[in-house]
Design a protein around this motif. Sequence first.
Motif, PDB file in Angstrom:
ATOM      1  N   GLU A  10       0.688  -1.149   0.034  1.00 31.57           N
ATOM      2  CA  GLU A  10      -0.046   0.010  -0.052  1.00 31.57           C
ATOM      3  C   GLU A  10       0.900   1.255  -0.067  1.00 31.57           C
ATOM      4  OE1 GLU A  10      -2.981   2.197   3.174  1.00 31.57           O
ATOM      5  OE2 GLU A  10      -3.593   0.074   2.509  1.00 31.57           O
ATOM      6  N   CYS A  12       3.884   1.603  -1.013  1.00 32.62           N
ATOM      7  CA  CYS A  12       4.521   1.536  -2.364  1.00 32.62           C
ATOM      8  C   CYS A  12       3.598   2.109  -3.360  1.00 32.62           C
ATOM      9  CB  CYS A  12       5.098   0.210  -3.104  1.00 32.62           C
ATOM     10  SG  CYS A  12       6.517  -0.477  -2.116  1.00 32.62           S
ATOM     11  N   THR A  13       2.444   1.742  -3.184  1.00 34.89           N
ATOM     12  CA  THR A  13       1.309   2.326  -4.296  1.00 34.89           C
ATOM     13  C   THR A  13       1.222   3.789  -4.005  1.00 34.89           C
ATOM     14  OG1 THR A  13       0.123   0.081  -4.290  1.00 34.89           O
ATOM     15  CG2 THR A  13      -1.058   1.894  -4.985  1.00 34.89           C
ATOM     16  N   LYS A  14       1.100   4.049  -2.917  1.00 39.28           N
ATOM     17  CA  LYS A  14       0.845   5.696  -2.534  1.00 39.28           C
ATOM     18  C   LYS A  14       1.950   6.490  -3.016  1.00 39.28           C
ATOM     19  CE  LYS A  14      -1.901   5.411   1.591  1.00 39.28           C
ATOM     20  NZ  LYS A  14      -2.096   5.429   3.132  1.00 39.28           N
ATOM     21  N   CYS A  16       3.562   6.019  -5.776  1.00 35.23           N
ATOM     22  CA  CYS A  16       3.262   6.139  -7.226  1.00 35.23           C
ATOM     23  C   CYS A  16       2.617   7.224  -7.821  1.00 35.23           C
ATOM     24  CB  CYS A  16       3.138   4.729  -7.844  1.00 35.23           C
ATOM     25  SG  CYS A  16       4.367   3.767  -7.409  1.00 35.23           S
ATOM     26  N   LYS A  17       1.906   7.758  -7.096  1.00 39.90           N
ATOM     27  CA  LYS A  17       0.724   8.741  -7.534  1.00 39.90           C
ATOM     28  C   LYS A  17       1.191   9.813  -8.166  1.00 39.90           C
ATOM     29  CE  LYS A  17      -2.962   6.721  -5.937  1.00 39.90           C
ATOM     30  NZ  LYS A  17      -3.901   5.981  -7.093  1.00 39.90           N
ATOM     31  N   GLU A  22       2.791   6.028 -12.134  1.00 46.76           N
ATOM     32  CA  GLU A  22       1.674   5.677 -12.499  1.00 46.76           C
ATOM     33  C   GLU A  22       1.431   5.924 -13.896  1.00 46.76           C
ATOM     34  OE1 GLU A  22      -1.998   7.465 -10.256  1.00 46.76           O
ATOM     35  OE2 GLU A  22      -0.917   9.133 -11.370  1.00 46.76           O
ATOM     36  N   SER A  27       2.693  -1.334 -10.755  1.00 48.47           N
ATOM     37  CA  SER A  27       2.064  -1.835  -9.510  1.00 48.47           C
ATOM     38  C   SER A  27       2.822  -2.702  -8.845  1.00 48.47           C
ATOM     39  CB  SER A  27       0.433  -2.190  -9.791  1.00 48.47           C
ATOM     40  OG  SER A  27       0.338  -3.275 -10.341  1.00 48.47           O
ATOM     41  N   CYS A  29       3.216  -5.991  -6.278  1.00 46.58           N
ATOM     42  CA  CYS A  29       2.213  -7.102  -6.258  1.00 46.58           C
ATOM     43  C   CYS A  29       2.550  -8.070  -5.237  1.00 46.58           C
ATOM     44  CB  CYS A  29       1.800  -7.525  -7.326  1.00 46.58           C
ATOM     45  SG  CYS A  29       3.433  -8.166  -8.592  1.00 46.58           S
ATOM     46  N   ALA A  38       7.159  -5.796  -8.797  1.00 50.33           N
ATOM     47  CA  ALA A  38       6.260  -4.938  -9.352  1.00 50.33           C
ATOM     48  C   ALA A  38       5.770  -5.527 -10.863  1.00 50.33           C
ATOM     49  CB  ALA A  38       6.891  -3.606  -9.513  1.00 50.33           C
TER      50      ALA A  38
END
Length: 141
Positions: A10, A12-14, A16-17, A22, A27, A29, A38
């Motif tokens: 989570e 890592c995803t944040k 990337c915004k 992005e 993503s 995983c 990723a």
Amino acid sequence: MNLTQEEILEQCTKMCKNTLMETLDISFCEVGKDYLVAKMPVTSKVHQPDGVLHGGAMVALAESVGSAASFMFLNAKDFYIRGIEISANHVKSVKEGNVYAKAEIIHNGRTTQLWDIKIRDEEHNLVSVVKLTTIALPKTK
């Protein structure tokens, strides 16, 4: 850092915004004790003119997963992580599907980290081998 695997993914995803990650639909995983994975979809957005995955997109994927792994495994809230050297050998073309980059630590020093990153297609065929060196620079207050 005592985060669960889900919390690490989570975070890592944040990160990337509104970034290149992005834009390339990268993503995160999977995460383990000493690795991070990723994935990136292979679409026309990351193709070179003849319709195969662009080597630069693979390098961007590799640096993204290696830098994120350094950030996560160093507990780097007090550091900036920067890639300082990267080399890639592309060994197979991919036209569609997804590719997966797995960053595994080779050397985890206080200042520099060395990552082995293998990029594979959906059938687990080796697509690219990447070596990434990152540096942890202290944030000044």
